[in-house]
Design an enzyme around this catalytic site. Sequence first.
Site, PDB file in Angstrom:
ATOM      1  N   ALA A 155       7.328  17.156  50.215  1.00  0.00           N
ATOM      2  CA  ALA A 155       7.100  15.721  49.818  1.00  0.00           C
ATOM      3  C   ALA A 155       7.216  15.418  48.133  1.00  0.00           C
ATOM      4  O   ALA A 155       8.136  16.075  47.512  1.00  0.00           O
ATOM      5  CB  ALA A 155       5.793  15.135  50.326  1.00  0.00           C
ATOM      6  N   CYS A 156       6.227  14.751  47.651  1.00  0.00           N
ATOM      7  CA  CYS A 156       6.059  14.688  46.222  1.00  0.00           C
ATOM      8  C   CYS A 156       6.102  15.916  45.341  1.00  0.00           C
ATOM      9  O   CYS A 156       6.336  15.824  44.151  1.00  0.00           O
ATOM     10  CB  CYS A 156       5.193  13.504  45.890  1.00  0.00           C
ATOM     11  SG  CYS A 156       5.482  11.946  46.419  1.00  0.00           S
ATOM     12  N   SER A 157       5.647  16.926  46.050  1.00  0.00           N
ATOM     13  CA  SER A 157       5.335  18.080  45.210  1.00  0.00           C
ATOM     14  C   SER A 157       6.589  19.052  45.411  1.00  0.00           C
ATOM     15  O   SER A 157       6.759  20.407  44.847  1.00  0.00           O
ATOM     16  CB  SER A 157       4.279  18.921  45.684  1.00  0.00           C
ATOM     17  OG  SER A 157       3.064  18.429  45.186  1.00  0.00           O
ATOM     18  N   SER A 158       7.724  18.604  46.137  1.00  0.00           N
ATOM     19  CA  SER A 158       8.815  19.228  46.262  1.00  0.00           C
ATOM     20  C   SER A 158       9.547  20.034  44.793  1.00  0.00           C
ATOM     21  O   SER A 158       9.579  21.504  44.922  1.00  0.00           O
ATOM     22  CB  SER A 158       9.885  18.710  46.703  1.00  0.00           C
ATOM     23  OG  SER A 158       9.694  18.191  48.107  1.00  0.00           O
ATOM     24  N   SER A 334       9.162  13.445  44.197  1.00  0.00           N
ATOM     25  CA  SER A 334       9.413  14.772  43.451  1.00  0.00           C
ATOM     26  C   SER A 334      10.020  14.690  42.088  1.00  0.00           C
ATOM     27  O   SER A 334       9.679  15.657  41.436  1.00  0.00           O
ATOM     28  CB  SER A 334       9.952  15.866  44.451  1.00  0.00           C
ATOM     29  OG  SER A 334      11.403  15.400  44.511  1.00  0.00           O
TER      30      SER A 334
END
Length: 373
Positions: A155-158, A334
């Site tokens: 998700a956004c931390s990819s 991300s």
Amino acid sequence: MHNVVISGTGLYTPVNSISNDELVESFNAYVRQFNAEYAAAIERGEVAALTESNAAFIEKASGIKSRFVMDKDGILDPARMAPRIPERANDEWSILCQMGVAAAEQALARAGKSAADVDGVIVACSNLQRAYPAIAIEVQAALGIQGFGYDMNVACSSATFGIQAATNSVQLGLARAILVVSPEICTGHLNFRDRDSHFIFGDAATAVLVERADLATSAVQFEIVGTKLLTQFSNNIRNNFGFLNRAAEDGIGAPDKLFVQEGRKVFRDVCPMVAELIASHLAQHQLNVGDIQRFWLHQANLSMNLLIAKKLLGREAAPHEAPVILDTYGNTSSAGSVIALHKHQDDLASGALGVLSSFGAGYSIGSVILRKR
């Protein structure tokens, strides 16, 4: 073990931008049409009337003033309210590949490198176009890179998770340099008919070249001092769209097949987790928060970033300490923290320390400590 640096960053920005006023005009037109169509049912109490939005509410709730998008007309059409992105033939480069290549070429140029200097591609993003073949292998082919490629989704931390994976490979001598590419068409999974979230996302792509320090020649380099990752399962941010949906017809078209979140719960849960992880990561490297000149934080919500920075610093952060790009880009998943790094790095002096951090669904949090060489 090799020392590792980020030797180049790249950014692809779509040509189209949607202001809050434009988005609200479209949304409110849809609301008026809906309330008129279901007026009788609303009167009987069988259907809840929809509430109009306004630009001031959006900016206050998120800090977002506009967002770049791959398609503007489809999003602003009250009868559609979704981007219109035609499918491409299987022998054409996909749109994620096209975006990723544009960002990667920038990163290579800034690093003073060519495809021949790179041994791998990691496409790390929250919105992959297909299950297989991997977008990373397509980007690898389009760039002419000999080596390997794979996709990953946290998700956004990819992007930060991808940077750690790339760092590990370069440290161990498995590759000289790896491109971490994050092409995000976030508008494709956004429900533009949901007042609480229709304004959140924009589209963009970023790229980071992770390289052996002894091979790096670029004018601007950041030593990767350390990486730290954390995940903790939560349903508070979710998107259930996937290939198994066709096996359960009753769920097709349900709201949870697009982005859904419990915003207040996310804010309450994630902010302290991020601050604690960054603080503990710095302590592991015998660093104090006061040693850090810049925090490139995930660009999801201005209030979140302000609170995280305040928890870390014990005071309000100055604009240059935690730069914001979400006012013009929106939440690009991300790509957000890397956009902040890309746009706010050149002014730092040699030896300056910074933290690149992402956080999002999972929950997932990534921290990368950087020192400018």
